[in-house]
Design a protein around this motif. Structure first.
Motif, PDB file in Angstrom:
ATOM      1  N   LYS A   4     132.030  46.608 -68.959  1.00  0.00           N
ATOM      2  CA  LYS A   4     132.794  46.535 -67.712  1.00  0.00           C
ATOM      3  C   LYS A   4     134.190  45.990 -67.987  1.00  0.00           C
ATOM      4  CE  LYS A   4     129.471  47.247 -64.559  1.00  0.00           C
ATOM      5  NZ  LYS A   4     129.547  48.237 -63.528  1.00  0.00           N
ATOM      6  N   ILE A   5     135.147  46.456 -67.209  1.00  0.00           N
ATOM      7  CA  ILE A   5     136.480  45.857 -67.177  1.00  0.00           C
ATOM      8  C   ILE A   5     136.499  45.030 -65.903  1.00  0.00           C
ATOM      9  CG2 ILE A   5     138.957  46.272 -67.059  1.00  0.00           C
ATOM     10  CD1 ILE A   5     138.467  48.978 -68.387  1.00  0.00           C
ATOM     11  N   ARG A   6     136.634  43.715 -66.051  1.00  0.00           N
ATOM     12  CA  ARG A   6     136.519  42.835 -64.891  1.00  0.00           C
ATOM     13  C   ARG A   6     137.404  41.613 -65.029  1.00  0.00           C
ATOM     14  NH1 ARG A   6     130.417  40.834 -66.142  1.00  0.00           N
ATOM     15  NH2 ARG A   6     130.940  39.397 -67.803  1.00  0.00           N
ATOM     16  N   LEU A   7     137.380  40.766 -63.999  1.00  0.00           N
ATOM     17  CA  LEU A   7     138.183  39.549 -63.992  1.00  0.00           C
ATOM     18  C   LEU A   7     137.367  38.372 -64.502  1.00  0.00           C
ATOM     19  CD1 LEU A   7     139.910  39.853 -60.499  1.00  0.00           C
ATOM     20  CD2 LEU A   7     140.855  40.438 -62.721  1.00  0.00           C
ATOM     21  N   ALA A   8     138.012  37.499 -65.267  1.00  0.00           N
ATOM     22  CA  ALA A   8     137.423  36.235 -65.709  1.00  0.00           C
ATOM     23  C   ALA A   8     138.345  35.133 -65.203  1.00  0.00           C
ATOM     24  CB  ALA A   8     137.313  36.182 -67.225  1.00  0.00           C
ATOM     25  N   ARG A   9     137.807  34.210 -64.442  1.00  0.00           N
ATOM     26  CA  ARG A   9     138.630  33.186 -63.816  1.00  0.00           C
ATOM     27  C   ARG A   9     139.040  32.088 -64.789  1.00  0.00           C
ATOM     28  NH1 ARG A   9     138.845  30.215 -58.167  1.00  0.00           N
ATOM     29  NH2 ARG A   9     140.003  28.440 -58.892  1.00  0.00           N
ATOM     30  N   ARG A  10     140.291  31.694 -64.692  1.00  0.00           N
ATOM     31  CA  ARG A  10     140.862  30.574 -65.435  1.00  0.00           C
ATOM     32  C   ARG A  10     141.609  29.726 -64.412  1.00  0.00           C
ATOM     33  NH1 ARG A  10     138.427  30.299 -69.844  1.00  0.00           N
ATOM     34  NH2 ARG A  10     140.146  29.405 -70.991  1.00  0.00           N
ATOM     35  N   GLY A  11     142.285  28.698 -64.838  1.00  0.00           N
ATOM     36  CA  GLY A  11     143.080  27.884 -63.926  1.00  0.00           C
ATOM     37  C   GLY A  11     142.293  26.729 -63.344  1.00  0.00           C
ATOM     38  N   ALA A  12     142.980  25.932 -62.550  1.00  0.00           N
ATOM     39  CA  ALA A  12     142.396  24.728 -61.969  1.00  0.00           C
ATOM     40  C   ALA A  12     141.777  25.013 -60.600  1.00  0.00           C
ATOM     41  CB  ALA A  12     143.477  23.658 -61.833  1.00  0.00           C
ATOM     42  N   LYS A  13     141.118  24.003 -60.064  1.00  0.00           N
ATOM     43  CA  LYS A  13     140.538  24.112 -58.738  1.00  0.00           C
ATOM     44  C   LYS A  13     141.646  24.384 -57.720  1.00  0.00           C
ATOM     45  CE  LYS A  13     138.613  20.358 -57.295  1.00  0.00           C
ATOM     46  NZ  LYS A  13     137.808  19.261 -56.757  1.00  0.00           N
ATOM     47  N   LYS A  14     141.429  25.338 -56.846  1.00  0.00           N
ATOM     48  CA  LYS A  14     142.379  25.751 -55.808  1.00  0.00           C
ATOM     49  C   LYS A  14     143.630  26.440 -56.367  1.00  0.00           C
ATOM     50  CE  LYS A  14     140.130  23.695 -52.411  1.00  0.00           C
ATOM     51  NZ  LYS A  14     139.535  24.344 -51.281  1.00  0.00           N
ATOM     52  N   LYS A  15     143.670  26.684 -57.672  1.00  0.00           N
ATOM     53  CA  LYS A  15     144.809  27.369 -58.293  1.00  0.00           C
ATOM     54  C   LYS A  15     144.272  28.439 -59.255  1.00  0.00           C
ATOM     55  CE  LYS A  15     147.930  23.524 -57.892  1.00  0.00           C
ATOM     56  NZ  LYS A  15     148.839  22.604 -58.553  1.00  0.00           N
ATOM     57  N   PRO A  16     143.738  29.523 -58.700  1.00  0.00           N
ATOM     58  CA  PRO A  16     143.107  30.525 -59.563  1.00  0.00           C
ATOM     59  C   PRO A  16     144.116  31.315 -60.391  1.00  0.00           C
ATOM     60  CG  PRO A  16     143.217  31.328 -57.333  1.00  0.00           C
ATOM     61  CD  PRO A  16     143.681  29.894 -57.292  1.00  0.00           C
ATOM     62  N   PHE A  17     143.673  31.706 -61.556  1.00  0.00           N
ATOM     63  CA  PHE A  17     144.405  32.586 -62.453  1.00  0.00           C
ATOM     64  C   PHE A  17     143.333  33.402 -63.162  1.00  0.00           C
ATOM     65  CE2 PHE A  17     146.367  33.713 -66.494  1.00  0.00           C
ATOM     66  CZ  PHE A  17     147.593  34.199 -66.059  1.00  0.00           C
ATOM     67  N   TYR A  18     143.518  34.687 -63.280  1.00  0.00           N
ATOM     68  CA  TYR A  18     142.478  35.541 -63.837  1.00  0.00           C
ATOM     69  C   TYR A  18     142.966  36.295 -65.058  1.00  0.00           C
ATOM     70  CZ  TYR A  18     140.284  34.783 -59.309  1.00  0.00           C
ATOM     71  OH  TYR A  18     139.725  34.213 -58.200  1.00  0.00           O
ATOM     72  N   ARG A  19     142.054  36.512 -65.997  1.00  0.00           N
ATOM     73  CA  ARG A  19     142.280  37.415 -67.115  1.00  0.00           C
ATOM     74  C   ARG A  19     141.544  38.707 -66.792  1.00  0.00           C
ATOM     75  NH1 ARG A  19     140.661  33.859 -72.397  1.00  0.00           N
ATOM     76  NH2 ARG A  19     142.602  32.698 -72.609  1.00  0.00           N
ATOM     77  N   ILE A  20     142.136  39.832 -67.139  1.00  0.00           N
ATOM     78  CA  ILE A  20     141.448  41.114 -67.050  1.00  0.00           C
ATOM     79  C   ILE A  20     140.821  41.331 -68.425  1.00  0.00           C
ATOM     80  CG2 ILE A  20     141.689  43.584 -66.654  1.00  0.00           C
ATOM     81  CD1 ILE A  20     144.244  42.892 -65.015  1.00  0.00           C
ATOM     82  N   VAL A  21     139.495  41.368 -68.466  1.00  0.00           N
ATOM     83  CA  VAL A  21     138.789  41.415 -69.744  1.00  0.00           C
ATOM     84  C   VAL A  21     137.803  42.578 -69.795  1.00  0.00           C
ATOM     85  CG1 VAL A  21     138.957  38.924 -70.103  1.00  0.00           C
ATOM     86  CG2 VAL A  21     136.937  39.856 -69.011  1.00  0.00           C
ATOM     87  N   VAL A  22     137.430  42.937 -71.001  1.00  0.00           N
ATOM     88  CA  VAL A  22     136.348  43.890 -71.250  1.00  0.00           C
ATOM     89  C   VAL A  22     135.161  43.060 -71.693  1.00  0.00           C
ATOM     90  CG1 VAL A  22     135.573  45.833 -72.635  1.00  0.00           C
ATOM     91  CG2 VAL A  22     137.966  45.659 -71.981  1.00  0.00           C
ATOM     92  N   ALA A  23     134.031  43.199 -70.972  1.00  0.00           N
ATOM     93  CA  ALA A  23     132.852  42.395 -71.290  1.00  0.00           C
ATOM     94  C   ALA A  23     131.580  43.207 -71.074  1.00  0.00           C
ATOM     95  CB  ALA A  23     132.812  41.147 -70.416  1.00  0.00           C
TER      96      ALA A  23
END
Length: 84
Positions: A4-23
């Motif tokens: 799947k090509i999907r989002l993986a969440r990074r960042g702090a609480k209430k400040k989301p940042f996502y990587r688009i990854v293949v998993a």
């Protein structure tokens, strides 16, 4: 293995940042992945999406399926997200 090509969440609480990854489809959301294809920052105005088009094309050619969210991000950025 369903990839799947999907989002993986990074960042702090209430400040989301996502990587688009293949998993692997059975891996946890923030677990192991095969490759980072790009990033998505929803806090910017407008939201910032950056990805490597050549690598996305490669993985979709190999049979990786984007999730609905990733498909909509690709569509907004002008990448045709239909299955190859």
């Amino acid at each position: 293995m369903a990839v799947k090509i999907r989002l993986a969440r990074r960042g702090a609480k209430k400040k989301p940042f996502y990587r688009i990854v293949v998993a692997d489809g059975e891996a946890p959301r923030d677990g192991r992945f095969l490759e980072v294809l790009g990033t998505y920052d929803p806090l910017k105005d407008p939201a910032q999406v950056v990805f490597k088009k050549d690598r996305v094309d490669y993985w979709m050619g190999e049979g990786a399926q984007p999730t609905e969210t990733v498909k909509s991000l690709f569509k907004k950025e002008g990448k045709n997200a239909s299955s190859s």
